[in-house]
Every structure is written in C-alpha cells, then in structure tokens.
Scaffold this motif. Structure first.
Motif, short mmCIF file in Angstrom:
data_model
loop_
_atom_site.label_atom_id
_atom_site.label_comp_id
_atom_site.label_asym_id
_atom_site.label_seq_id
_atom_site.Cartn_x
_atom_site.Cartn_y
_atom_site.Cartn_z
N PHE A 1 58.61 6.51 19.30
CA PHE A 1 58.19 5.51 18.04
C PHE A 1 58.90 4.03 18.75
O PHE A 1 59.84 4.07 19.33
N TYR A 2 58.12 2.95 18.44
CA TYR A 2 58.53 1.56 19.08
C TYR A 2 58.16 0.60 18.20
O TYR A 2 57.04 0.75 17.63
N ARG A 3 59.02 -0.53 18.01
CA ARG A 3 58.69 -1.65 17.41
C ARG A 3 58.42 -2.93 18.25
O ARG A 3 59.39 -3.33 18.98
N ALA A 4 57.20 -3.51 18.43
CA ALA A 4 57.15 -4.53 19.27
C ALA A 4 57.76 -5.58 19.03
O ALA A 4 57.88 -6.46 19.95
N ASP A 5 58.17 -5.78 17.75
CA ASP A 5 58.94 -7.43 17.46
C ASP A 5 60.45 -7.17 18.12
O ASP A 5 60.92 -8.44 18.60
N ASN A 6 61.12 -6.14 17.92
CA ASN A 6 62.36 -6.04 18.54
C ASN A 6 62.80 -5.26 19.88
O ASN A 6 63.80 -5.09 20.43
N GLY A 7 61.59 -4.24 20.14
CA GLY A 7 61.86 -3.31 21.35
C GLY A 7 62.79 -2.05 20.87
O GLY A 7 63.17 -1.38 21.57
N VAL A 8 63.11 -1.98 19.56
CA VAL A 8 63.87 -0.69 19.27
C VAL A 8 62.80 0.41 19.38
O VAL A 8 61.54 0.54 19.05
N ILE A 9 63.51 1.76 19.87
CA ILE A 9 62.79 3.01 19.94
C ILE A 9 63.53 4.13 19.26
O ILE A 9 64.83 3.97 19.23
#
Length: 260
Positions: A221-229
């Motif tokens: 799972f990845y969030r493009a705005d902050n790079g959290v996985i």
C-alpha cells in the motif's frame, strides 16, 4: 513467483525497483530513468509492456531478479486504450467509451503479436484478472460481469451480478480485495473458474492509499503525496492481516509487480 516491483514517475521518467518479502518487508534494489509520459505499464511474466494512450507507441522491457531494467523492443498500437489487462502472456485491451476490445500476446523477447478483436459493454471502470478469469466492475452502479480469455486471445463471457458501488481499488491477492480510498472500508471475495463471485469478509484500513500492488497474497500500500507505505496479506478465507509499515519517495505515478 517473482517478488520484484517497478516504480515509475510519468512526469520525468524516473524509475526504481524493489522487492517485497513474504514477511511484508520492502527492500530497494536499483534506480534508473526511462522516457516520460507512459500511460500504462503492464507486467507479463518478467517482461513489461509500456504504452502511450495519446499516440499508441509501445515499448517492452525486462527486469531481472536484481531489479536491473533492460529494454527489449519498440513498436506501435492503436491509441486510446483505457485498460490493458494481463492474463498469462495474453493481454486484453479495452476502450471504456465504446466497449471495443482487442487481444494480443507478448513473448519473452518482448515482441508483441495481435490476436483478436471484438466488443463489450462500455463504461467498465475496473477490469481485474483472477487467473484466466476477468472481473468487470462499474463503480457508479456496482454492476459486475465475468469472462475468461483463452490462449488464442478469444474472450468468453461467463456470469453477471452486482456489488456495492464506489470501490476505488480491486486487487487480486489470492482472494480479491475491494477498497474505498475515501473511507478505508475493505471487503474481500473470491471468483471461481466459472466466474461466480462469493463474498468473504469485511473490514477497514487507513484511507487515502493511492496504490495497492498485489504480490502473491501480500500487497504493498502506497500514498503518493507523502511516500508512506504499508504491507498486508489476505488468506484463503479473505481475512486481511497487516504486516509492516515504512516509507519511500513520494510522487510515484505507477507501481507494478512482476508476475513470474
């Protein structure tokens, strides 16, 4: 099964590769750069198809077990395909506005061969491969249909039905994972070889994941705005278990996992 992934930024062509372990731990492998503005990157075994929807240009490449990227071949297809879905080494091409489909195959040298053409209903928002069965879903009304694609590129319809509306992600992880990015609500289900869907379990995750990438029964799972996985796993009963958390660079537009 391969566990390597490709990360790509469409704006500048930057790429990176990594590997996801069965324990949910992510390891970076290599960096590089490609042409920008590929609209679709589709894994077929260890090979990848790159496609530009505006002009139909294609290219193929391979990633080895060390995450090293090698270009293979270039060519061209029709423009405007909205979905390109791998089924083994065959691919289904679909245009959502008019329902036109075409099929093709990519060999291990990255050479593309067209197979067949036809038509389906228009407006499908998701087309998800589950083995050789395909799940078609419309997010606005929850309608689903299933079909299969044989090795000659011929499509056969199987079954129809309905689900809840508004799922933003549908990913095959052994059982299928359904996710709503605005609320984090999830559900799981299974599709058999006859195209029949059976619901399994419900739950909730964090909202706003932009990418969910299946790697066997695990997912990144990845969030493009902050790079959290984060990583997780779905078992054969459709139960989701969280595994690990971490962080990567932000703004990756495409993340794909190799399929062999």
């Amino acid at each position: 099964m391969s566990r390597e992934l490709l990360f790509y930024r469409a704006g500048d062509g930057l790429i990176a590769t990594g590997r996801l372990g069965t324990n949910g731990i992510f390891t970076g492998l290599a960096d590089g750069k490609l042409s920008p503005h590929w609209a679709h990157i589709v894994p077929i075994g260890r090979e990848l198809l790159f496609y530009r929807a505006d002009n139909g240009v294609i290219a193929t490449a391979r990633i080895d077990t060390n995450g090293i990227f090698t270009e293979l071949a270039e060519g061209g297809l029709s423009s405007g395909w909205t979905h390109i879905v791998p089924v083994g080494r065959e691919l289904l091409f679909y245009r959502a506005d008019n329902g036109v489909i075409a099929t093709g195959r990519i060999d291990t040298n990255g050479i593309f061969t067209g197979l067949a053409e036809g038509g389906l209903s228009s407006g499908w928002t998701h087309i998800v491969p589950v083995g050789r069965v395909l799940l078609f879903y419309r997010a606005d009304n929850g309608v689903i249909a299933t079909g299969n694609l044989n090795t000659n590129g011929i499509f056969n319809g199987l079954a129809e039905g309905g689900l809840s509306t508004g799922w933003t992600h549908i990913e095959p992880l052994g059982a299928e994972l359904f996710y709503r990015a605005d609320s984090g609500v999830i559900a799981t289900g299974r599709i058999d070889t006859d195209g029949i869907f059976t619901g399994l379990a419900d739950g909730k995750l964090s909202p706003n994941w932009t990418h969910i990438v299946p790697v066997g029964q695990e997912a990144l799972f990845y969030r493009a705005d902050n790079g959290v996985i984060a990583t997780g796993r779905i078992d054969t009963e459709g139960i989701f278990t969280e595994l690990a958390e971490g962080g990567l660079s932000s703004d990756w537009t495409t993340i794909v996992a190799l399929t062999a």
